[in-house]
Motif scaffolding. Structure first.
Motif, short mmCIF file in Angstrom:
data_model
loop_
_atom_site.label_atom_id
_atom_site.label_comp_id
_atom_site.label_asym_id
_atom_site.label_seq_id
_atom_site.Cartn_x
_atom_site.Cartn_y
_atom_site.Cartn_z
N GLY A 74 -13.45 0.32 -3.39
CA GLY A 74 -12.98 1.13 -2.44
C GLY A 74 -12.81 0.47 -1.12
N GLY A 75 -12.56 -1.07 -1.40
CA GLY A 75 -12.39 -1.72 -0.26
C GLY A 75 -10.65 -2.03 -0.24
N GLY A 76 -9.75 -1.40 -0.79
CA GLY A 76 -8.37 -1.66 -0.77
C GLY A 76 -7.89 -0.98 0.57
N MET A 77 -7.22 -1.55 1.61
CA MET A 77 -7.08 -1.22 3.06
C MET A 77 -5.46 -1.28 3.35
SD MET A 77 -9.97 -3.36 4.97
CE MET A 77 -9.69 -4.98 4.20
N ARG A 78 -5.20 -0.36 4.25
CA ARG A 78 -3.81 -0.07 4.43
C ARG A 78 -3.51 -0.94 5.62
NH1 ARG A 78 -1.97 2.09 -0.48
NH2 ARG A 78 -3.80 3.39 -1.20
N GLN A 79 -3.20 -0.35 6.79
CA GLN A 79 -2.58 -1.03 8.03
C GLN A 79 -3.66 -1.63 8.71
OE1 GLN A 79 -1.68 1.68 7.32
NE2 GLN A 79 0.35 1.33 6.49
N ALA A 80 -4.70 -2.55 7.96
CA ALA A 80 -5.78 -3.19 8.41
C ALA A 80 -5.54 -4.37 9.24
CB ALA A 80 -6.84 -3.50 7.54
N GLY A 81 -4.18 -4.73 9.41
CA GLY A 81 -3.63 -5.92 10.22
C GLY A 81 -4.29 -5.60 11.81
N TYR A 82 -4.37 -4.66 12.26
CA TYR A 82 -5.02 -4.35 13.47
C TYR A 82 -6.62 -5.13 13.83
CZ TYR A 82 -1.38 -1.31 14.49
OH TYR A 82 -0.04 -0.57 14.70
N VAL A 83 -7.24 -5.08 12.66
CA VAL A 83 -8.49 -5.79 12.86
C VAL A 83 -8.53 -7.26 12.08
CG1 VAL A 83 -10.33 -3.84 12.89
CG2 VAL A 83 -8.96 -4.48 10.55
N GLY B 46 -9.75 -10.93 13.49
CA GLY B 46 -10.33 -12.02 12.83
C GLY B 46 -9.50 -13.35 12.93
N LEU B 47 -8.20 -13.41 13.09
CA LEU B 47 -7.38 -14.56 13.17
C LEU B 47 -7.64 -15.09 14.78
CD1 LEU B 47 -5.23 -16.08 12.04
CD2 LEU B 47 -3.61 -14.67 12.83
N PHE B 48 -7.64 -14.01 15.65
CA PHE B 48 -8.04 -14.65 17.10
C PHE B 48 -9.46 -15.23 17.10
CE2 PHE B 48 -9.92 -14.14 21.37
CZ PHE B 48 -8.78 -14.37 22.10
N ALA B 49 -10.23 -14.42 16.35
CA ALA B 49 -11.78 -14.98 16.45
C ALA B 49 -11.83 -16.60 15.80
CB ALA B 49 -12.65 -14.21 15.66
N LEU B 50 -10.90 -16.73 14.56
CA LEU B 50 -10.91 -18.09 14.16
C LEU B 50 -10.23 -19.35 14.85
CD1 LEU B 50 -10.15 -17.36 10.24
CD2 LEU B 50 -12.26 -18.20 11.22
N ALA C 143 -0.80 -6.58 17.18
CA ALA C 143 -0.37 -6.86 15.65
C ALA C 143 0.71 -6.30 14.97
CB ALA C 143 -1.88 -6.80 15.04
N LYS C 144 1.40 -7.07 14.20
CA LYS C 144 2.35 -6.25 13.23
C LYS C 144 1.40 -5.92 11.80
CE LYS C 144 6.51 -8.43 15.00
NZ LYS C 144 6.12 -8.41 16.24
N VAL C 145 1.89 -4.81 11.51
CA VAL C 145 0.85 -4.42 10.38
C VAL C 145 1.78 -3.80 9.23
CG1 VAL C 145 -1.06 -3.82 11.79
CG2 VAL C 145 0.54 -1.91 11.36
N GLY C 146 1.38 -3.52 7.88
CA GLY C 146 2.14 -3.00 6.78
C GLY C 146 0.92 -2.37 5.91
N ASP C 147 1.14 -2.10 4.75
CA ASP C 147 0.34 -1.40 3.87
C ASP C 147 -0.08 -2.74 2.96
OD1 ASP C 147 -0.98 -0.29 1.75
OD2 ASP C 147 0.17 1.45 1.68
N ASP C 148 -1.37 -2.80 2.90
CA ASP C 148 -1.88 -4.38 2.33
C ASP C 148 -2.32 -3.94 0.94
OD1 ASP C 148 -2.97 -7.03 2.72
OD2 ASP C 148 -4.96 -5.86 2.20
N VAL C 149 -2.43 -2.68 0.54
CA VAL C 149 -2.50 -2.55 -0.91
C VAL C 149 -1.11 -2.71 -1.72
CG1 VAL C 149 -2.88 -0.71 -2.70
CG2 VAL C 149 -4.17 -0.85 -0.81
#
Ligand SMILES: Cc1ncc(COP(=O)(O)O)c(C=O)c1O
Length: 368
Positions: A256-265, A269-273, A52-58
């Motif tokens: 407290g649910g702001g996430m950073r490089q959560a693209g890995y998870v 989810g995308l794979f699951a859908l 997965a390509k990731v970045g800071d989601d906040v």
């Protein structure tokens, strides 16, 4: 390698359980029927996560999270969606955005938002609940209408209706789209918001033959879980209008649910859908088979009507629930207690047809 079966010649006592000669079960690891949350990612899902390509989601810079959110919003034909660490946080965020302290939420008495979210409706949003005793979690537009408060300073303000689909404590019952349409109309006429806890919405849609966009049209917000039947390790999505999702992003940060490089998870989810929706039908077939078997057994009193991947049943008064669960566990089978003599099996991605056959044999061999 196929493990050796245990074949018994005569009634035998194993760890205090008398087991009949018909019993023949493979020695194998746990058959975990407690919940569909127990699945672990498949190799293909893990591969999608690893690359997965990731970045800071906040900073809104995680391309995989952005892709997942866009994919889900498109699927439901809703304006926007937001990735959450859990279904609970997605539901509680929706309730907080839709309400003000002193408002009231209408839902079934067994709804997850009320029954299983730690009193979050009160503590996060300062909102009270008006509960419906539905039929396995399903209620009608008339039930909602009856609970709408008059505009009077003595009462809380009715503000939001929450529907759960499928209904977890209702044994995975589908909330029929016809009921939802009528409830949506009552909400529209009375200025109420309508939220769906769709933790297992894909199970419900497959069982009923409804489509995501039909649901997208009817709700102000929908939460869906990626980490239940769909098999992702973590994650939920909240869907709604662009304006609603902008407010939800703010509340998610405060929770407290702001996430950073959560693209890995998010990749899981995308794979699951993209890969794991159709296969939910197998889980339903497995649950059907278990429900049929349970209905034949003399020590089972009631099997709730089964439509998706959950089977809830009530043991006869003569059965000690703890003994029954220990018996199952002895043969590597795990189940969940839902109430007095009430037990739940949930089928999922990690349960095979052989597992189901094994469970059925073990059930058949149980002696009080
Ligand atoms: C109907 C329903 N809604 C919401 C949730 C909450 O999901 P999570 O465990 O991700 O918070 C669950 C969890 O089992 C559920 O069954």
């Amino acid at each position: 390698m196929v493990p050796e079966p245990i074949g018994l010649q005569s009634d035998t006592v194993i760890n205090n359980f008398r087991v009949t000669p018909t019993f023949s079960v493979y020695c194998r690891p746990m058959i975990d029927l407690r919940s569909d949350t127990v699945t672990v990612p498949t190799p293909a899902m893990l591969k999608a996560m690893a690359v997965a390509k990731v970045g800071d989601d906040v900073f809104l810079e995680d391309p995989t999270i952005n892709a997942l959110q866009a994919y889900a919003a498109d699927l439901f034909e809703m304006e926007a969606s937001l990735f959450f660490p859990s279904g609970t946080m997605a539901n509680q965020t929706a309730i907080k955005v839709h309400t003000r302290p002193g408002d009231e939420l209408i839902c079934d008495a067994g709804a997850h938002v009320h029954y299983y979210e730690g009193g979050g409706i009160a503590s996060n949003s300062g909102v009270s609940v008006s509960l419906i005793q539905g039929n396995q979690g399903v209620f009608t537009a008339a039930d909602v209408f009856e609970r709408i408060r008059p505009d009077n300073v003595h009462f809380p303000s009715s503000r939001i209706v929450c529907i759960e689909n499928s209904c977890n404590r209702g044994g995975g019952k589908v909330f029929p789209i016809v009921n939802i349409q009528e409830i949506a109309e009552v909400c529209r006429q009375n200025g109420l918001k309508l939220h769906m806890d769709g933790a297992r919405l894909f199970n419900a849609m497959l069982a009923e033959g409804s489509a995501p966009k039909q649901h997208g049209k009817l709700f102000d917000s929908i939460s869906i879980c990626l980490s239940k039947g769909l098999g992702a390790p973590v994650g939920s999505l909240l869907l709604g209008s662009r304006n609603f999702i902008a407010q939800a992003r703010r509340v998610r940060k405060v929770f407290g649910g702001g996430m950073r490089q959560a693209g890995y998870v998010a990749a899981a989810g995308l794979f699951a859908l993209q890969h794991n929706i159709e296969r939910l039908k197998e889980d339903h077939i497995h649950a059907q088979s278990l429900a049929r078997k349970l209905a034949e057994l003399p020590y089972i009193d009631v099997v709730f009507e089964q439509e998706t991947n959950i089977v809830i049943f009530q043991l006869d008064v003569s059965v000690d629930t703890a003994h029954f669960l220990a018996y199952l566990q002895h043969f590597g089978i795990m189940a969940l207690i839902m109430g007095p003599r009430m037990v739940r099996f949930v089928t999922h991605l990690d349960i095979s047809p052989i597992d189901i056959a094994t469970v059925e044999q073990v059930l058949e061999d149980y002696r009080i």
